[in-house]
Design a protein around this motif. Structure first.
Motif, PDB file in Angstrom:
ATOM      1  N   LEU A  11       0.830  -1.200   0.000  1.00 20.48           N
ATOM      2  CA  LEU A  11       0.000   0.000   0.000  1.00 20.48           C
ATOM      3  C   LEU A  11       0.868   1.255   0.000  1.00 20.48           C
ATOM      4  N   PHE A  12       2.000   1.207   0.743  1.00 20.85           N
ATOM      5  CA  PHE A  12       2.909   2.359   0.773  1.00 20.85           C
ATOM      6  C   PHE A  12       3.501   2.621  -0.614  1.00 20.85           C
ATOM      7  N   VAL A  13       3.907   1.529  -1.295  1.00 26.73           N
ATOM      8  CA  VAL A  13       4.491   1.673  -2.627  1.00 26.73           C
ATOM      9  C   VAL A  13       3.469   2.240  -3.596  1.00 26.73           C
ATOM     10  N   VAL A  14       2.230   1.710  -3.558  1.00 29.00           N
ATOM     11  CA  VAL A  14       1.188   2.206  -4.442  1.00 29.00           C
ATOM     12  C   VAL A  14       0.906   3.672  -4.172  1.00 29.00           C
ATOM     13  N   GLY A  15       0.843   4.006  -2.880  1.00 23.33           N
ATOM     14  CA  GLY A  15       0.579   5.396  -2.518  1.00 23.33           C
ATOM     15  C   GLY A  15       1.680   6.318  -2.987  1.00 23.33           C
ATOM     16  N   THR A  16       2.943   5.870  -2.868  1.00 25.28           N
ATOM     17  CA  THR A  16       4.072   6.673  -3.310  1.00 25.28           C
ATOM     18  C   THR A  16       4.043   6.872  -4.816  1.00 25.28           C
ATOM     19  N   ALA A  17       3.734   5.786  -5.557  1.00 22.45           N
ATOM     20  CA  ALA A  17       3.683   5.888  -7.011  1.00 22.45           C
ATOM     21  C   ALA A  17       2.583   6.847  -7.435  1.00 22.45           C
ATOM     22  N   HIS A  18       1.433   6.764  -6.741  1.00 21.79           N
ATOM     23  CA  HIS A  18       0.326   7.654  -7.079  1.00 21.79           C
ATOM     24  C   HIS A  18       0.711   9.109  -6.810  1.00 21.79           C
ATOM     25  N   ALA A  19       1.417   9.338  -5.701  1.00 26.10           N
ATOM     26  CA  ALA A  19       1.804  10.697  -5.342  1.00 26.10           C
ATOM     27  C   ALA A  19       2.761  11.285  -6.370  1.00 26.10           C
ATOM     28  N   ALA A  20       3.517  10.397  -7.068  1.00 24.02           N
ATOM     29  CA  ALA A  20       4.489  10.883  -8.044  1.00 24.02           C
ATOM     30  C   ALA A  20       3.836  11.315  -9.355  1.00 24.02           C
ATOM     31  N   GLU A  21       2.579  10.944  -9.565  1.00 20.86           N
ATOM     32  CA  GLU A  21       1.892  11.333 -10.800  1.00 20.86           C
ATOM     33  C   GLU A  21       1.691  12.844 -10.830  1.00 20.86           C
ATOM     34  N   THR A  22       1.958  13.421 -11.974  1.00 16.68           N
ATOM     35  CA  THR A  22       1.690  14.842 -12.175  1.00 16.68           C
ATOM     36  C   THR A  22       0.294  14.994 -12.764  1.00 16.68           C
ATOM     37  N   THR A  23      -0.522  15.819 -12.137  1.00 16.59           N
ATOM     38  CA  THR A  23      -1.906  15.980 -12.575  1.00 16.59           C
ATOM     39  C   THR A  23      -2.227  17.456 -12.787  1.00 16.59           C
ATOM     40  N   LEU A  24      -3.305  17.695 -13.502  1.00 16.19           N
ATOM     41  CA  LEU A  24      -3.758  19.056 -13.762  1.00 16.19           C
ATOM     42  C   LEU A  24      -5.092  19.279 -13.054  1.00 16.19           C
ATOM     43  N   PRO A  25      -5.167  20.239 -12.144  1.00 20.83           N
ATOM     44  CA  PRO A  25      -6.417  20.503 -11.445  1.00 20.83           C
ATOM     45  C   PRO A  25      -7.541  20.851 -12.415  1.00 20.83           C
ATOM     46  N   HIS A 271       4.927  29.243  -6.140  1.00 21.16           N
ATOM     47  CA  HIS A 271       6.278  28.702  -6.326  1.00 21.16           C
ATOM     48  C   HIS A 271       7.065  29.638  -7.248  1.00 21.16           C
ATOM     49  N   PRO A 272       7.430  30.808  -6.768  1.00 12.03           N
ATOM     50  CA  PRO A 272       8.078  31.792  -7.643  1.00 12.03           C
ATOM     51  C   PRO A 272       9.429  31.356  -8.184  1.00 12.03           C
ATOM     52  N   ASP A 273      10.074  30.399  -7.525  1.00 14.78           N
ATOM     53  CA  ASP A 273      11.388  29.956  -7.977  1.00 14.78           C
ATOM     54  C   ASP A 273      11.300  28.833  -9.006  1.00 14.78           C
ATOM     55  N   GLN A 274      10.088  28.348  -9.306  1.00 17.66           N
ATOM     56  CA  GLN A 274       9.886  27.325 -10.328  1.00 17.66           C
ATOM     57  C   GLN A 274       9.403  28.001 -11.608  1.00 17.66           C
ATOM     58  N   ARG A 314      -2.595  35.382 -10.510  1.00 16.50           N
ATOM     59  CA  ARG A 314      -1.302  35.055 -11.087  1.00 16.50           C
ATOM     60  C   ARG A 314      -1.112  33.530 -11.087  1.00 16.50           C
ATOM     61  N   PRO A 315      -0.334  32.992 -12.015  1.00 13.11           N
ATOM     62  CA  PRO A 315      -0.086  31.550 -12.044  1.00 13.11           C
ATOM     63  C   PRO A 315       0.675  31.098 -10.801  1.00 13.11           C
ATOM     64  N   ASP A 316       0.591  29.814 -10.509  1.00 14.90           N
ATOM     65  CA  ASP A 316       1.284  29.284  -9.333  1.00 14.90           C
ATOM     66  C   ASP A 316       2.799  29.346  -9.488  1.00 14.90           C
ATOM     67  N   ARG A 317       3.276  29.137 -10.715  1.00 11.86           N
ATOM     68  CA  ARG A 317       4.708  29.184 -10.984  1.00 11.86           C
ATOM     69  C   ARG A 317       5.026  30.359 -11.902  1.00 11.86           C
ATOM     70  N   THR A 318       6.283  30.722 -11.956  1.00 10.27           N
ATOM     71  CA  THR A 318       6.722  31.868 -12.754  1.00 10.27           C
ATOM     72  C   THR A 318       6.727  31.527 -14.245  1.00 10.27           C
ATOM     73  N   ILE A 319       6.188  32.434 -15.044  1.00  6.32           N
ATOM     74  CA  ILE A 319       6.292  32.343 -16.495  1.00  6.32           C
ATOM     75  C   ILE A 319       7.461  33.226 -16.915  1.00  6.32           C
ATOM     76  N   ALA A 456       2.296  25.634 -15.359  1.00  5.09           N
ATOM     77  CA  ALA A 456       2.458  26.444 -14.147  1.00  5.09           C
ATOM     78  C   ALA A 456       1.520  26.009 -13.036  1.00  5.09           C
ATOM     79  N   GLN A 457       0.353  25.480 -13.385  1.00  3.82           N
ATOM     80  CA  GLN A 457      -0.666  25.109 -12.387  1.00  3.82           C
ATOM     81  C   GLN A 457      -0.612  23.647 -11.996  1.00  3.82           C
TER      82      GLN A 457
END
Length: 476
Positions: A11-25, A271-274, A314-319, A456-457
């Motif tokens: 369950l920990f491994v599955v949860g970690t893998a899921h957390a690594a997915e990049t998603t768009l709100p 996240h202004p530094d991203q 403003r966007p979450d990250r810097t453009i 950015a989001q």
């Protein structure tokens, strides 16, 4: 309890893998859809493009127009409301073009329309007169006996054909860059090529750079013939008699110049530094006004960023919009930028530069981590209605200048415009504003605004890290 441990670990491994997915709100996707549609009717980019090509015009790197272009870019970014505008110095050899003439001397005397190539030295006073030796390809020149070349004027007659993706340019540009040094190494007196272009009915030679970057390197005069003049030279050669041509080029490297990349930022609120990086190159060749190459790219990036700037939040990250210095003579601005920012590559969320005109973007590919492929597919779904097809099996390179950050590990997209006619005008006197179709330019802005905002989001990153994409073909 022991029987439960493997399940807990799983369950920990599955949860970690899921957390690594990049998603768009979902909210970001909805806003991006509105942003895309708004961009299709927005004329900011066209007004920027009009301004640059009219107020500055040709922008040969190191020329007086170089400084005017930088001043223009700083002022325009501030006018558009960017939060931070700054420059970073870029130094490179200063090459100047002063005059250029050519003619067939024998057996049928007549003038030739040509242009000196970047980093070509000038001819001796009074010009250079030599017999022409013709090759059909770069490989044929490579295989030639130096005795066949020594003291001659080497000519390569490869003719580019039109392709939607501009595929033949890889051959034309290779001949232009690699041909002169190869001919010089074999003892040639000079070098000519059929212009790396697809126009057939205009006596407008295509400029471009050679491989002579180091002023200490032995170099020979090199020039490009317009396609009709290349046809004429080949007809004369077909008579089977010795053909003599005179070149008279007044050009060459005269020292070093320090220009600058011009950068504007819309600061991210979370996240202004991203950074999401977009841009184009500010310089151009001097015969035209550099509209398609690459005022269009600068305008697309500024126009897209302005639309994001004007959102309620403003966007979450810097453009970050980058107007790169001296792309045309060897990616000097790109290399300087990558050298300076390589240590920050992990903070670059995603990047892509526009440097292929302003025809409609029809293809997208990406170099991202596997866990971000779903987010890229979502971006692609928003772009599909405006004519962009996603090719998930192909890597993305980031465009000419941002390729240097991609080499160092930046996640990148390739957004390919329809370049069917791009090489009709590329590097010529015909690279002017009238070649830009406003609706097509707006489609480009819509694509850049959509991807930049969603990157950015995004919840999560796209995999930027030192050396992250060396396996996908990323190279210097």
């Amino acid at each position: 309890m022991r029987r439960l441990l493997p399940l807990a670990a799983a369950l920990f491994v599955v949860g970690t893998a899921h957390a690594a997915e990049t998603t768009l709100p979902a909210a970001a996707v909805k806003t991006a859809e509105q942003l895309r549609d708004r961009a299709l009717t927005d004329d900011t980019a066209y007004r920027v493009l009009d301004s640059l090509t009219t107020e500055v015009g040709p922008r040969l790197a190191g020329s007086p127009a170089d400084q005017r272009a930088r001043d223009w870019a700083v002022a325009k970014l501030k006018e558009l409301g960017f939060d931070k505008v700054y420059t970073e110095p870029v130094s490179y050899p200063l090459w100047q073009r002063r005059s250029e003439h050519g003619a067939i001397v024998a057996p049928f005397a007549q003038p030739l329309v040509l242009t000196a190539l970047g980093y070509s030295p000038g001819t001796p006073a009074g010009g250079l007169t030599a017999e022409v030796v013709k090759f059909d390809s770069l490989d044929a020149l490579k295989a030639a006996d130096p005795a066949q070349v020594k003291g001659k004027l080497v000519y390569i007659g490869f003719r580019m054909q039109r392709h939607k993706d501009g595929a033949d340019y890889r051959f034309g540009s290779a001949i232009r860059t690699m041909g002169p040094p190869l001919a010089a190494a074999k003892g040639a007196a000079g070098f000519l090529l059929r212009s790396a272009g697809t126009d057939a009915d205009s006596r407008t030679p295509h400029a471009g750079v050679t491989g002579f970057r180091d002023p200490r390197q032995p170099a020979i005069p090199a020039a490009a013939l317009s396609n009709p003049d290349a046809d004429q030279l080949e007809r004369v050669l077909a008579y089977g008699k010795p053909v003599t041509v005179r070149l008279d080029l007044d050009c060459g490297i005269v020292g070093e110049y320090t220009g600058a990349n011009v950068i504007g930022e819309i600061t991210g609120r979370k996240h202004p530094d991203q950074v999401v990086a977009i841009g184009g190159h500010l310089d151009s060749w001097d015969p035209g006004t550099g509209a398609i190459d690459d005022a269009a790219g600068v305008a697309i990036a500024m126009g897209a960023a302005k639309l994001i700037h004007d959102l309620p939040k403003r966007p979450d990250r810097t453009i970050r919009v980058i107007a790169f210095a001296n792309e045309e003579m060897g990616l000097w601005g790109a290399r300087a930028y990558a050298d300076k920012h390589a240590g920050e590559v992990g903070k670059f969320q995603l990047g892509s530069e526009s440097d292929f005109g302003a025809g409609p973007i029809w293809r997208m590919s990406a170099s991202v981590k596997p866990e971000a492929r779903g987010a890229i597919a979502q971006i692609a779904a928003l772009l599909a209605p405006i004519g962009v097809q996603y090719e998930p099996g192909q890597p993305g390179g980031g465009g000419s200048d941002l390729s240097q950050m991609h080499v160092r590990g930046m996640a990148a997209l390739s957004l390919t415009q329809d370049g069917t006619h791009y090489f009709d005008w590329h590097h010529t006197a015909n690279d002017t504003l009238d070649k830009i179709v406003p609706k097509e330019l707006a489609q480009n802005v819509a694509v850049y605004a959509t991807f930049a905002y969603l990157a950015a989001q995004a919840d999560g990153d796209f995999g930027s890290a030192p050396g992250a994409f060396t396996g996908d073909g990323a190279r210097e």
